[in-house]
Design a protein around this motif. Structure first.
Motif, PDB file in Angstrom:
ATOM      1  N   ASN A 263      13.550  -0.926  -0.812  1.00 13.49           N
ATOM      2  CA  ASN A 263      12.813  -0.007   0.066  1.00 13.49           C
ATOM      3  C   ASN A 263      13.155   1.453  -0.197  1.00 13.49           C
ATOM      4  N   THR A 264      14.286   1.687  -0.828  1.00  9.96           N
ATOM      5  CA  THR A 264      14.704   3.073  -1.044  1.00  9.96           C
ATOM      6  C   THR A 264      15.122   3.284  -2.498  1.00  9.96           C
ATOM      7  N   ILE A 286       9.464   1.920  -5.009  1.00 12.45           N
ATOM      8  CA  ILE A 286       8.057   2.245  -5.272  1.00 12.45           C
ATOM      9  C   ILE A 286       7.961   3.616  -5.943  1.00 12.45           C
ATOM     10  N   MET A 299      -2.500   1.478 -11.523  1.00 12.35           N
ATOM     11  CA  MET A 299      -1.966   0.408 -10.691  1.00 12.35           C
ATOM     12  C   MET A 299      -3.150  -0.312 -10.037  1.00 12.35           C
ATOM     13  N   TRP A 302      -0.769  -4.462  -5.974  1.00 10.14           N
ATOM     14  CA  TRP A 302       0.682  -4.515  -5.714  1.00 10.14           C
ATOM     15  C   TRP A 302       0.898  -5.554  -4.629  1.00 10.14           C
ATOM     16  N   ASN A 304       3.346  -8.076  -2.499  1.00 12.78           N
ATOM     17  CA  ASN A 304       4.727  -8.228  -2.026  1.00 12.78           C
ATOM     18  C   ASN A 304       4.899  -9.628  -1.433  1.00 12.78           C
ATOM     19  N   ILE A 307       9.426 -12.460   0.988  1.00 14.04           N
ATOM     20  CA  ILE A 307       9.877 -13.512   1.895  1.00 14.04           C
ATOM     21  C   ILE A 307      10.003 -14.846   1.159  1.00 14.04           C
ATOM     22  N   ARG A 350      14.044  -8.184   5.111  1.00 14.35           N
ATOM     23  CA  ARG A 350      13.003  -7.301   4.552  1.00 14.35           C
ATOM     24  C   ARG A 350      13.582  -6.021   3.938  1.00 14.35           C
ATOM     25  N   ARG A 372      -4.542 -14.105  -5.242  1.00 12.82           N
ATOM     26  CA  ARG A 372      -3.378 -14.504  -4.441  1.00 12.82           C
ATOM     27  C   ARG A 372      -3.185 -16.021  -4.504  1.00 12.82           C
TER      28      ARG A 372
ATOM     29  N   ILE B 293       7.702   7.199   2.389  1.00 15.16           N
ATOM     30  CA  ILE B 293       7.903   6.099   3.350  1.00 15.16           C
ATOM     31  C   ILE B 293       9.319   5.532   3.328  1.00 15.16           C
ATOM     32  N   GLY B 295      12.841   4.355   3.984  1.00 18.00           N
ATOM     33  CA  GLY B 295      13.636   4.303   5.206  1.00 18.00           C
ATOM     34  C   GLY B 295      12.797   4.236   6.470  1.00 18.00           C
ATOM     35  N   VAL B 298       8.261  -0.682   5.377  1.00 18.07           N
ATOM     36  CA  VAL B 298       8.223  -1.632   4.266  1.00 18.07           C
ATOM     37  C   VAL B 298       6.783  -1.683   3.770  1.00 18.07           C
ATOM     38  N   MET B 299       6.586  -1.574   2.456  1.00 16.97           N
ATOM     39  CA  MET B 299       5.252  -1.668   1.891  1.00 16.97           C
ATOM     40  C   MET B 299       4.897  -3.152   1.764  1.00 16.97           C
ATOM     41  N   GLU B 300       3.922  -3.597   2.560  1.00 18.34           N
ATOM     42  CA  GLU B 300       3.603  -5.024   2.608  1.00 18.34           C
ATOM     43  C   GLU B 300       2.510  -5.414   1.617  1.00 18.34           C
ATOM     44  N   ASP B 301       1.614  -4.484   1.318  1.00 16.61           N
ATOM     45  CA  ASP B 301       0.451  -4.824   0.497  1.00 16.61           C
ATOM     46  C   ASP B 301      -0.218  -3.539   0.041  1.00 16.61           C
ATOM     47  N   TRP B 302      -0.596  -3.481  -1.252  1.00 13.20           N
ATOM     48  CA  TRP B 302      -1.244  -2.266  -1.784  1.00 13.20           C
ATOM     49  C   TRP B 302      -2.490  -2.715  -2.532  1.00 13.20           C
ATOM     50  N   GLY B 362       9.882  -1.237   9.517  1.00 11.68           N
ATOM     51  CA  GLY B 362      11.066  -2.079   9.396  1.00 11.68           C
ATOM     52  C   GLY B 362      10.808  -3.474   8.868  1.00 11.68           C
ATOM     53  N   GLY B 363       9.562  -3.753   8.461  1.00 13.21           N
ATOM     54  CA  GLY B 363       9.258  -5.074   7.901  1.00 13.21           C
ATOM     55  C   GLY B 363       8.765  -6.046   8.951  1.00 13.21           C
ATOM     56  N   THR B 364       7.728  -6.813   8.591  1.00 11.88           N
ATOM     57  CA  THR B 364       7.280  -7.890   9.475  1.00 11.88           C
ATOM     58  C   THR B 364       8.266  -9.040   9.350  1.00 11.88           C
ATOM     59  N   ARG B 365       8.503  -9.758  10.438  1.00  9.26           N
ATOM     60  CA  ARG B 365       9.306 -10.980  10.346  1.00  9.26           C
ATOM     61  C   ARG B 365       8.461 -12.034   9.640  1.00  9.26           C
ATOM     62  N   GLY B 366       9.072 -12.739   8.725  1.00 10.99           N
ATOM     63  CA  GLY B 366       8.359 -13.828   8.064  1.00 10.99           C
ATOM     64  C   GLY B 366       7.356 -13.387   7.019  1.00 10.99           C
ATOM     65  N   GLY B 367       7.339 -12.096   6.670  1.00 15.04           N
ATOM     66  CA  GLY B 367       6.464 -11.648   5.597  1.00 15.04           C
ATOM     67  C   GLY B 367       5.040 -11.383   6.017  1.00 15.04           C
ATOM     68  N   SER B 370      -1.416 -11.106   2.191  1.00 12.41           N
ATOM     69  CA  SER B 370      -2.496 -10.163   1.852  1.00 12.41           C
ATOM     70  C   SER B 370      -3.835 -10.690   2.342  1.00 12.41           C
TER      71      SER B 370
END
Lengths: 372, 372
Positions: A263-264, A286, A299, A302, A304, A307, A350, A372, B293, B295, B298-302, B362-367, B370
């Motif tokens: 994340n960082t 990233i 790109m 992307w 992720n 999990i 996460r 996916r 972003i 800190g 969380v990047m979940e999907d791009w 801070g991130g989703t629990r369980g991912g 997409s």
């Protein structure tokens, strides 16, 4: 405040009790552990576990809590850690020479542990669990996912940068009729990959990605893939890595980068993982990947699925625990278990991600539909 | 070499012929255009088109070629451009005061052109054409895509940063039973958004995203969205923007950022677009967004569907051409056509992208799975 007080307070902040009743609580066997943790942070925590100074039934859940609350940032960095940080900034820890040493230390000496824990193809990267019930299925689903994302078709020539034990090269050749050039700095892995491929059109070269003249005859590859290898590249070399892949790829060609991500942005590894598991490894951010591809790639997608690494690591730990012949109290067993379960917790929290990034050289015509 | 020779050589390099027979060829009406293009690059090209000094039947395809071959980099930057670049580095072009000026110039004065070209909801951002046949369908599909990506459900409170004419706010309230707080620096747009919402639970505040006390009562939002607004934020403010959204969002809450993106990091806009269409706009890069972003999210999907902007812009141009009451030779008509078709070509060339990025605090629990 005593070291014990400090550790108790940190544990309390994440709902963990010293010698408490929960499976994720820490059972201290040797009170010297407190001082070692406070003095050496992540390194002291891991080493005191390896030495049997403390135990925990559910290490993954403990690390989920540690990682989610970033407990390591609440301890002052030791002088040794500061020295490591300086080294990571000043030296190229992933030079050609060092890259080979890492391969030898990391993969060749621990090969038995890898064989004990992985799927039938010895796949050392995260599986794809969306529709999978077992580790074998998750790894095969991952190969299929990569092949579909790369739009593989018969007759294509594919580059596999850091081909591991050759599972994907074989898959692409056998199922999609591609010819594959794999490169690998590990002699042991290259030999295994060649054996696995048999008479399929798979070449494996023992060389570094930067040594293009060793593996590239000048004909552009139709597609490229790199799975679980970018973690060894190092921030100083990200640009060279991307430039190399772009150079050998056909215009419009797709490159799938499968890597653990952070994340960082950082220039150094976690000290315990660096010393015991992934010497000179570095998890990219990233921002770092984004900067490294500018002007080289578009790109396209992307994805992720970090999990899924929690599940993969738990499956690896279960296999390792079942198959490992040694004693449960020896240091290597404890080190390996710590690696697998601490990492599982980091993905669960996460704090760490698993990225599959589809890049195209100069952009695909007509765009790219996510798979996916 | 004369200016005409320079322009002819550049055109030749991208397969375009001066006064040639192809629809994407340039028809020069006034030879003074050559000197203006060479002296002022992008700005000279656009202004000489606005003045009727040259024509082109298929401007989008011409710009596909110009953009794909990065022709603008082959012209030396003029003194004026260097001054603009310095300004973009030194000033905060998107300060609170300037942000309002932009809204007035860009949106209020050209509102008729926007109404003439867009769908029934006056949606000023890229549609989603995967399963759509018309512009209305593509815009509604985009709203549905955002709602599904954000996992909207009844009773949730949603923040819409830069809510435009309120199309998504209404959609989320009407179809998903959410209550929506929209913010907008344009008085005109805010009024239109309130009218569109009628009695649905939609509040619209005329304020800047940084003025949280104006629109936020301290209860965390369940989700946030920002569509086609980040392009006005400016590199100096990316971090403040992300910090603000993270502050008002619930832990684990999702934030969908829908923005045009650039393959490379820059601190200034294209000079012609900056002067005539998007004053003080800036297209972000992956590296810039990634850094902003850290800190926080969380990047979940791009998701990249830049190619859909080519289609959206062509549909806008067809509507504009059909509905615009003015003369086809006046400067505003030519400026607007140039904007729509030059932009279409830039997306077709893959130099510009359209990103929907799902971020979680801070991130989703369980991912996060997409959605496409």
């Amino acid at each position: 405040m005593s070291s014990e007080d400090i550790v108790r307070r940190l544990a309390d902040g994440i709902g963990v009790c010293i010698n408490g009743p929960n499976p994720f609580d820490i059972q201290v066997r040797n009170p010297a552990a407190y001082g070692r943790i406070v003095a050496h942070g992540s390194l002291g925590l891991g080493e005191s576990y390896m030495d049997g100074w403390w135990d925990c039934d559910d290490l993954a859940e403990l690390f989920h809590r540690i990682s989610r609350h970033q407990v390591d940032r609440q301890l002052r960095p030791s002088a040794a850690l500061v020295a490591e940080m300086l080294k990571a900034r000043l030296l190229n820890l992933q030079s050609l020479r060092r890259a080979r040493i890492v391969a030898t230390e990391h993969y060749d000496q621990t090969i038995d542990a890898y064989r004990a824990m992985t799927d039938r193809w010895i796949t050392l990267s995260c599986g794809y669990w969306k529709d999978a019930g077992t580790l074998d299925e998750a790894q095969e689903a991952k190969f299929s996912l990569i092949a579909r994302k790369l739009r593989l078709s018969a007759g294509q020539r594919i580059l596999d940068v850091g081909c591991g034990f050759g599972a994907f090269a074989r898959f692409a050749a056998e199922r999609f009729g591609c010819s594959v050039v794999g490169i690998n700095v590990s002699v042991e892995q290259a030999r295994a990959a060649r054996e696995l491929a048999g008479s399929l059109p798979v070449e494996v070269h023992v060389c570094d990605y930067r040594q293009t003249s060793t593996y590239w005859d000048g004909r552009p590859f139709d597609a490229a893939v790199s799975t679980g290898m970018f973690e060894h590249v190092g921030w100083r070399n990200y640009r060279a890595y991307m430039t190399t892949v772009a150079e050998v790829l056909a215009p419009g060609g797709l490159f799938l980068l499968h890597t653990v991500g952070s994340n960082t942005s950082s220039r150094m590894n976690d000290p315990w993982f660096d010393r015991y598991i992934f010497p000179n490894g570095l998890l990219p951010s990233i921002a770092q990947i984004g900067a490294s591809i500018e002007g080289l790639f578009v790109m396209e997608d992307w994805h992720n699925f970090g999990i899924d690494y929690d599940k993969t690591l738990l499956a690896w730990n279960a296999n390792f625990d079942r198959n490992w012949p040694g004693s449960r109290t020896d240091r290597f067993y404890r080190m390996w278990r710590y690696y697998l379960l601490a990492a599982a917790g980091m993905f669960r929290s996460r704090e760490k991600q698993l990225w599959q990034i589809v890049l195209s050289k100069g952009g695909t015509r007509g765009g790219y539909a996510s798979v996916r």
